[in-house]
Design an enzyme around this catalytic site. Structure first.
Site, PDB file in Angstrom:
ATOM      1  N   HIS A 259       0.270  70.827  -5.308  1.00  0.00           N
ATOM      2  CA  HIS A 259      -0.888  70.842  -6.210  1.00  0.00           C
ATOM      3  C   HIS A 259      -0.983  72.184  -6.947  1.00  0.00           C
ATOM      4  O   HIS A 259      -1.011  72.224  -8.179  1.00  0.00           O
ATOM      5  CB  HIS A 259      -2.169  70.585  -5.400  1.00  0.00           C
ATOM      6  CG  HIS A 259      -3.413  70.554  -6.215  1.00  0.00           C
ATOM      7  ND1 HIS A 259      -4.021  69.392  -6.625  1.00  0.00           N
ATOM      8  CD2 HIS A 259      -4.166  71.558  -6.741  1.00  0.00           C
ATOM      9  CE1 HIS A 259      -5.088  69.673  -7.355  1.00  0.00           C
ATOM     10  NE2 HIS A 259      -5.210  70.995  -7.431  1.00  0.00           N
ATOM     11  N   GLU A 260      -1.006  73.263  -6.179  1.00  0.00           N
ATOM     12  CA  GLU A 260      -1.123  74.580  -6.836  1.00  0.00           C
ATOM     13  C   GLU A 260       0.137  74.869  -7.646  1.00  0.00           C
ATOM     14  O   GLU A 260       0.073  75.538  -8.685  1.00  0.00           O
ATOM     15  CB  GLU A 260      -1.387  75.680  -5.804  1.00  0.00           C
ATOM     16  CG  GLU A 260      -2.677  75.522  -4.995  1.00  0.00           C
ATOM     17  CD  GLU A 260      -3.932  75.249  -5.812  1.00  0.00           C
ATOM     18  OE1 GLU A 260      -4.025  75.750  -6.950  1.00  0.00           O
ATOM     19  OE2 GLU A 260      -4.820  74.514  -5.315  1.00  0.00           O
ATOM     20  N   HIS A 263      -0.400  73.519 -11.042  1.00  0.00           N
ATOM     21  CA  HIS A 263      -1.208  74.468 -11.832  1.00  0.00           C
ATOM     22  C   HIS A 263      -0.340  75.663 -12.247  1.00  0.00           C
ATOM     23  O   HIS A 263      -0.413  76.149 -13.376  1.00  0.00           O
ATOM     24  CB  HIS A 263      -2.371  74.998 -10.997  1.00  0.00           C
ATOM     25  CG  HIS A 263      -3.531  74.054 -10.847  1.00  0.00           C
ATOM     26  ND1 HIS A 263      -4.185  73.502 -11.916  1.00  0.00           N
ATOM     27  CD2 HIS A 263      -4.169  73.583  -9.738  1.00  0.00           C
ATOM     28  CE1 HIS A 263      -5.185  72.721 -11.480  1.00  0.00           C
ATOM     29  NE2 HIS A 263      -5.184  72.758 -10.165  1.00  0.00           N
ATOM     30  N   GLU A 289      -6.034  70.304 -14.386  1.00  0.00           N
ATOM     31  CA  GLU A 289      -6.001  69.481 -13.169  1.00  0.00           C
ATOM     32  C   GLU A 289      -5.008  68.322 -13.313  1.00  0.00           C
ATOM     33  O   GLU A 289      -4.443  67.861 -12.321  1.00  0.00           O
ATOM     34  CB  GLU A 289      -7.416  68.976 -12.874  1.00  0.00           C
ATOM     35  CG  GLU A 289      -7.616  68.390 -11.487  1.00  0.00           C
ATOM     36  CD  GLU A 289      -7.485  69.403 -10.353  1.00  0.00           C
ATOM     37  OE1 GLU A 289      -7.384  70.619 -10.613  1.00  0.00           O
ATOM     38  OE2 GLU A 289      -7.476  68.967  -9.181  1.00  0.00           O
TER      39      GLU A 289
HETATM   40 ZN    ZN Z   1      -6.580  71.811  -8.806  1.00  0.00          ZN
END
Ligand code: ZN
Length: 497
Positions: A259-260, A263, A289
Site C-alpha cells: 500500500h505505502e 503511494h 489513494e
Molecule cells: Zn493510503
C-alpha cells in the site's frame, strides 16, 4: 526584463523546500524522535508551519501569481493555478478560526479518548459540537454554493462536489449490499495463518523485496518502522515509507509495504521538470489513494501475484507455511466478512463504512442531525448497510479519530481511490496485453512504467477526474469496481454473483 514567472519560480521552490522540511520533521517524529524531544519538536513544527503560512499569504506572492497567470507554457500556467488555489484557501481562512480549531482539537481528542474508554458518546458530544460549528464557519469562509460540505471536500479532492459524489456513492452502495449479503451467506474460507508465527526479520526482508520488485527505488527512498504506516514525500528523490510488523500476522507488513509502496511510486514518479514546483503533486487525495489501492488489492490480492510470490513467502517461513497451499493462502487474503471496524474491513465491505460516514458528515454539516441522535443513526445505518450492529459506541460512532480532529470531508477520498484504482487497472490491462502473465512471473515493472507515464509523471496538470478520463476514456464510475469484485469473488467463493 525578468519575466514574472522567473521571479515566481524561486518562491515556488522555497515553499516546496519548507514543506519538505516539515514533512521530514514529521516523519522523524513518527519514527526516531527521542521521547523527551516531543515538546521541542511540536514547537519547531509550529514555527515552520507559521513561516510557511506567512510566505504563502505574502501579498507580494499574489502580485507575482496574477502577473504570471497568462504564461504561454501550459505547465507553467498549471503551476500558477495550483499555487494560487492553495494561497487563496489559506488567505480566506481567518487566523482566529485556525487558532480556535487547534485549541478545540486538543480538548476534543482527550474527550474522545475518555468517551472511548467509557464506551459512551455523550462525553464526546460537547467538543464535537464545537468542532462542527468551527468547520461550518470555515466552510463559509472558503465559500460554497449552498453546500458547506463542498468547501471542505475541496481541500482534499479539488473539483469534486457533493452533487457529483452522492449519486456515485449511492450506486456503489446499491451494488455492494447484495454482494456482501451473498458472500456473508457462503462459508468463509478458513484462515490458514491463524496460530502461526512469522519472525520479524523474514517479514522485513520480504517487504523490502516486494518494494524493490514494484520498482520503488530504495536509493531514493526508505522503509522504516512506525505505529501506523504512512508515506512522507519530501522530494521525488527522497520518499519515506513506514511499515509495522505483527509476528502473528504477516499480512500486516505485506500489505503495509504494498500500500505505502503504491503511494511511494507516485511520489517518486513525478516528472523531473516538475520537481520543487506545485506540479510535483497528486491532484487529489483520492487519486493518491488509487495508487496504493491498485497495488494493494488489484495486484497484491490477485491469484497471479501469489502464483509468483507464495513460493517465495513459504521459503521465508517454511515452518508456518510448509503445509499451506497457494490456493488456501490466496483465499485467506481474500476473506470477506462484514465487521464493525473500518480499518479491519476487507475490500468488498470497506466502502460501505465510508458511505455511512459520508452520509452522516453531510447531515452534520447541514445541521440536519441533532448530535444526541448521532450514535443511533450510526448504528441503524451500519445495520442497513452491513447487517451488523455495534454493541456499544466504542466500536461504533467513536471508532475513528478523524472527527476528533474535526476532519470532515476526508473519508470519501478512500472510496474515490478504490473506484479510480479499478478503472485505471482495467485500462492498464487493455493496453498491456501481457499484464496477467507479467504479474504471475513477478514482473511488476511494466505496470509501474505504465502508471508512471499515464498518472505519476502528469503530476498536478489536471484534476483527478480529468486525468482519469484522459487515461480510461471515462470519468468516475462504479462499474469497473463492481465488475472487478463480482468476477474475482465469484471465482474465489465458487458462487454465481
Ligand atoms: Zn493510503
Amino acid at each position: 526584463m525578468t519575466r514574472p514567472f522567473e521571479k515566481l519560480l524561486p518562491r515556488m521552490e522555497e515553499l516546496r523546500d519548507l514543506q519538505a522540511v516539515i514533512n521530514l520533521m514529521t516523519w522523524d517524529q513518527e519514527t526516531y524522535l527521542p521521547k523527551k524531544a516531543e515538546p521541542a519538536r511540536a514547537a519547531q513544527l509550529s514555527t515552520l508551519q507559521g513561516l510557511y503560512h506567512e510566505r504563502l499569504t505574502d501579498p507580494a506572492l499574489a502580485d507575482l501569481l496574477a502577473s504570471a497567470a497568462d504564461e504561454d507554457d501550459a505547465d507553467r500556467r498549471a503551476m500558477v493555478r495550483a499555487l494560487a488555489w492553495e494561497r487563496d484557501r489559506a488567505v480566506k481562512l481567518p487566523q482566529a478560526l485556525v487558532r480556535e480549531l487547534a485549541q478545540t482539537q486538543s480538548q476534543a481528542i482527550s474527550a474522545w479518548k475518555q468517551a472511548r474508554e467509557q464506551r459512551s458518546f455523550a462525553v464526546f458530544a460537547g467538543p464535537l459540537g464545537r468542532l462542527l460549528r468551527i468547520r461550518r464557519e470555515q466552510a463559509d469562509a472558503y465559500g460554497h454554493g449552498g453546500e458547506r460540505y463542498d468547501a471542505l471536500l475541496e481541500g482534499f479532492e479539488p473539483g469534486m462536489r457533493v452533487a457529483r459524489l452522492s449519486p456515485v456513492l449511492k450506486a456503489l452502495a446499491q451494488g455492494l449490499v447484495p454482494l456482501v449479503k451473498a458472500l456473508k451467506a457462503a462459508p468463509a474460507p478458513p484462515d490458514v495463518l491463524q496460530g502461526k508465527r512469522f519472525p520479524f526479520d523474514g517479514q522485513w526482508r520480504f517487504s523490502l523485496r516486494l518494494l524493490a520488485d514494484m520498482g520503488f527505488d530504495l536509493e531514493a527512498g526508505r522503509q522504516d518502522r512506525s505505529v501506523h504506516p504512512f508515506t512522507g514525500g519530501l522530494h521525488a528523490c527522497d520518499v519515506r515509507l513506514t511499515n509495522r510488523v505483527d509476528e502473528e500476522n504477516p499480512l500486516s507488513s505485506i500489505y503495509g509495504a504494498i500500500h505505502e509502496g503504491g503511494h511511494g511510486l507516485y511520489e517518486q514518479g513525478f516528472h523531473p521538470a516538475h520537481h520543487r514546483t506545485p506540479l510535483a503533486a497528486a491532484p487529489s487525495m483520492g487519486l493518491h489513494e488509487s495508487q496504493s489501492r491498485l497495488w494493494e488489492n488489484l495486484v497484491g490480492r490477485s491469484a497471479g501475484f501469489w502464483r509468483h510470490y507464495f513460493p517465495l513467502l513459504r521459503a521465508e517461513f517454511p515452518d508456518a507455511l510448509g503445509d499451506v497451499s497457494e490456493r488456501a493462502f490466496y483465499r485467506t487474503v481474500n476473506r470477506v466478512s462484514p465487521s464493525l471496524i473500518r480499518v479491519e474491513a476487507d475490500e468488498v465491505t470497506y466502502n460501505l463504512h465510508i458511505i455511512l460516514r459520508f452520509e452522516l458528515e453531510l447531515l452534520l454539516l447541514r445541521d440536519a442531525l441533532p448530535l444526541e441522535d448521532l450514535p443511533r443513526a450510526w448504528d441503524d445505518r451500519m445495520e442497513a448497510l452491513l447487517g451488523v450492529r455495534p454493541p456499544h459506541d466504542g466500536v461504533g460512532v467513536l471508532q475513528d479519530i478523524h472527527w476528533a480532529w474535526g476532519e470532515l470531508g476526508y473519508f470519501p477520498t478512500y472510496s474515490l481511490g478504490n473506484l479510480y484504482a479499478a478503472s485505471l487497472f482495467k485500462a492498464a490491462a487493455r493496453e498491456l496485453p501481457t499484464l496477467d502473465a507479467d504479474l504471475a512471473r513477478g514482473a511488476l515493472l511494466p505496470l509501474r512504467d505504465w502508471l508512471r507515464e499515464k498518472v505519476h509523471a502528469q503530476g498536478y496538470r489536471y484534476s483527478a477526474e480529468e486525468l482519469v478520463t484522459r487515461v480510461t476514456g471515462r470519468g468516475l464510475t462504479t462499474t469497473d469496481f463492481i465488475d472487478y469484485l463480482r468476477g474475482k469473488y465469484a471465482e474465489a467463493y465458487g458462487l454465481p454473483l
